[in-house]
Design a protein around this motif. Sequence first.
Motif, PDB file in Angstrom:
ATOM      1  N   ASN A  77       0.816  -1.212   0.000  1.00 12.10           N
ATOM      2  CA  ASN A  77       0.000   0.000   0.000  1.00 12.10           C
ATOM      3  C   ASN A  77       0.853   1.267   0.000  1.00 12.10           C
ATOM      4  O   ASN A  77       0.598   2.211   0.742  1.00 12.10           O
ATOM      5  CB  ASN A  77      -0.970  -0.028   1.207  1.00 12.10           C
ATOM      6  N   PHE A  78       1.920   1.243  -0.822  1.00 15.21           N
ATOM      7  CA  PHE A  78       2.736   2.433  -1.032  1.00 15.21           C
ATOM      8  C   PHE A  78       2.474   2.939  -2.455  1.00 15.21           C
ATOM      9  O   PHE A  78       2.401   2.142  -3.389  1.00 15.21           O
ATOM     10  CB  PHE A  78       4.235   2.107  -0.922  1.00 15.21           C
ATOM     11  N   ALA A 144      -1.141  12.764  -8.791  1.00 18.69           N
ATOM     12  CA  ALA A 144      -2.569  12.649  -8.459  1.00 18.69           C
ATOM     13  C   ALA A 144      -2.994  11.182  -8.463  1.00 18.69           C
ATOM     14  O   ALA A 144      -3.727  10.728  -7.574  1.00 18.69           O
ATOM     15  CB  ALA A 144      -3.402  13.450  -9.465  1.00 18.69           C
ATOM     16  N   ARG A 145      -2.523  10.428  -9.456  1.00 14.71           N
ATOM     17  CA  ARG A 145      -2.893   9.006  -9.557  1.00 14.71           C
ATOM     18  C   ARG A 145      -2.368   8.229  -8.341  1.00 14.71           C
ATOM     19  O   ARG A 145      -3.067   7.374  -7.802  1.00 14.71           O
ATOM     20  CB  ARG A 145      -2.324   8.407 -10.846  1.00 14.71           C
ATOM     21  N   SER A 146      -1.150   8.556  -7.920  1.00 14.01           N
ATOM     22  CA  SER A 146      -0.575   7.841  -6.775  1.00 14.01           C
ATOM     23  C   SER A 146      -1.262   8.196  -5.464  1.00 14.01           C
ATOM     24  O   SER A 146      -1.382   7.364  -4.577  1.00 14.01           O
ATOM     25  CB  SER A 146       0.909   8.173  -6.630  1.00 14.01           C
ATOM     26  N   PRO A 151      -2.565   6.121  -0.308  1.00 11.74           N
ATOM     27  CA  PRO A 151      -1.589   5.118   0.115  1.00 11.74           C
ATOM     28  C   PRO A 151      -1.033   5.483   1.484  1.00 11.74           C
ATOM     29  O   PRO A 151      -1.069   6.651   1.861  1.00 11.74           O
ATOM     30  CB  PRO A 151      -0.487   5.233  -0.947  1.00 11.74           C
ATOM     31  N   ARG A 152      -0.503   4.492   2.222  1.00 14.61           N
ATOM     32  CA  ARG A 152       0.008   4.858   3.543  1.00 14.61           C
ATOM     33  C   ARG A 152       1.346   5.580   3.431  1.00 14.61           C
ATOM     34  O   ARG A 152       1.747   6.279   4.359  1.00 14.61           O
ATOM     35  CB  ARG A 152       0.075   3.651   4.465  1.00 14.61           C
ATOM     36  N   ALA A 153       2.031   5.443   2.303  1.00 15.02           N
ATOM     37  CA  ALA A 153       3.227   6.259   2.060  1.00 15.02           C
ATOM     38  C   ALA A 153       3.421   6.418   0.563  1.00 15.02           C
ATOM     39  O   ALA A 153       2.926   5.614  -0.233  1.00 15.02           O
ATOM     40  CB  ALA A 153       4.460   5.610   2.673  1.00 15.02           C
ATOM     41  N   LEU A 154       4.136   7.472   0.187  1.00 14.13           N
ATOM     42  CA  LEU A 154       4.413   7.736  -1.218  1.00 14.13           C
ATOM     43  C   LEU A 154       5.922   7.641  -1.438  1.00 14.13           C
ATOM     44  O   LEU A 154       6.698   8.195  -0.660  1.00 14.13           O
ATOM     45  CB  LEU A 154       3.927   9.152  -1.542  1.00 14.13           C
ATOM     46  N   LEU A 155       6.323   6.903  -2.474  1.00 14.20           N
ATOM     47  CA  LEU A 155       7.739   6.730  -2.781  1.00 14.20           C
ATOM     48  C   LEU A 155       8.002   7.405  -4.125  1.00 14.20           C
ATOM     49  O   LEU A 155       7.440   6.996  -5.148  1.00 14.20           O
ATOM     50  CB  LEU A 155       8.089   5.230  -2.850  1.00 14.20           C
TER      51      LEU A 155
END
Length: 324
Positions: A77-78, A144-146, A151-155
């Motif tokens: 869920n990243f 925007a899509r991510s 998500p619980r975090a963004l990479l």
Amino acid sequence: MVSGLEVSDAVVRYGSVTAVDGVTLAVPPGRVVALLGPSGSGKSTLLRAVAGLEPLASGSIRWDGEDLADVKVHRRNFGLVFQDAQLFPTMTVGRNIAYGLSRWDRAAQRTRVAEMLELVGLPGFEDRRVTELSGGQAQRIALARSLAPSPRALLLDEPLSALDTGLRRRLAEDLARILRETHTTAIHVTHDHQEAFTVADTVAVLQEGRLLQIDDPDALRRTPSSKDVAAFLGFRAFVTHQQAHELGWSGTLPVGAVLGIGPSSLVLDDTGVEVPVVDQGYTVEDVEIGVRLPDGQRAVVSAPERVEGPTVRVRLIGGAVTPA
Ligand SMILES: Nc1ncnc2c1ncn2[C@@H]1O[C@H](COP(=O)(O)OP(=O)(O)OP(=O)(O)O)[C@@H](O)[C@H]1O
């Protein structure tokens, strides 16, 4: 239990190459950490390991205390954002953003897409074709899509590096705002220290797979932990307390420390020390004048325009305090 992301003594190898060499760092909830380092320092590899795209040779990656070793990429869920937006070319902007929302009903999807477009500064772009977007717009849509499925975090792996300098600066500021407004926990990979300082609360400096320093931007700039870190941040000449004072500096250096001289450490000053000009080059904002310090090192002083004549007078007004 520690919450957020925790990387402990992580090692990643490609055959005989150790790309990540014992890195430990934490990303608390809602915080943004930049991985900063030169090409080949292991930034992308570490990010890919967090995403689950590379296995660890040893060490661990945990989220809220849970070891992610056996958790597959899509179950972590990243959200992921890469250098090239990697949008689906046959779908509209709206369908791209709704991609991760397949479990939502149509109306909720539409609302979320509109909300995300508003957030990234492209309201009303739902029906545009992605092939008609500029590079900067495409990266905004990728963001925007991510973010859409929360998500619980963004990479983020060098998300701005394909863009030209001016746009990159503006988008870095927008990205910083968006991550803060949405309280997103994020890791942002970049080789550009200005971008790292704009986007992140905390910056981790990597070199040859090792973590050299992790600190907030101010501490990094003022007190880099080594000459290597200082040099990477643009402090290319190093002077002792005595030399600094001879150049007009009025501060105090702790025993065993030197002062790193960066692009804003020296100023032109008619009452300052006379030094030879060795080169001059334009940047977007001003002219960088290369000068030879009394001990032979090259340093840079910024000026609004090119200078005539073989020498200038300079005064040292600041710098980075670092171990000698
Ligand atoms: N798939 C791979 N197979 C073998 N070696 C790799 C692979 N990917 C990266 N490496 C090596 O691992 C090291 C770290 O690479 P990595 O891409 O993580 O660095 P980076 O800091 O992200 O660099 P860049 O800014 O150039 O992307 C380098 O020595 C690189 O050559």
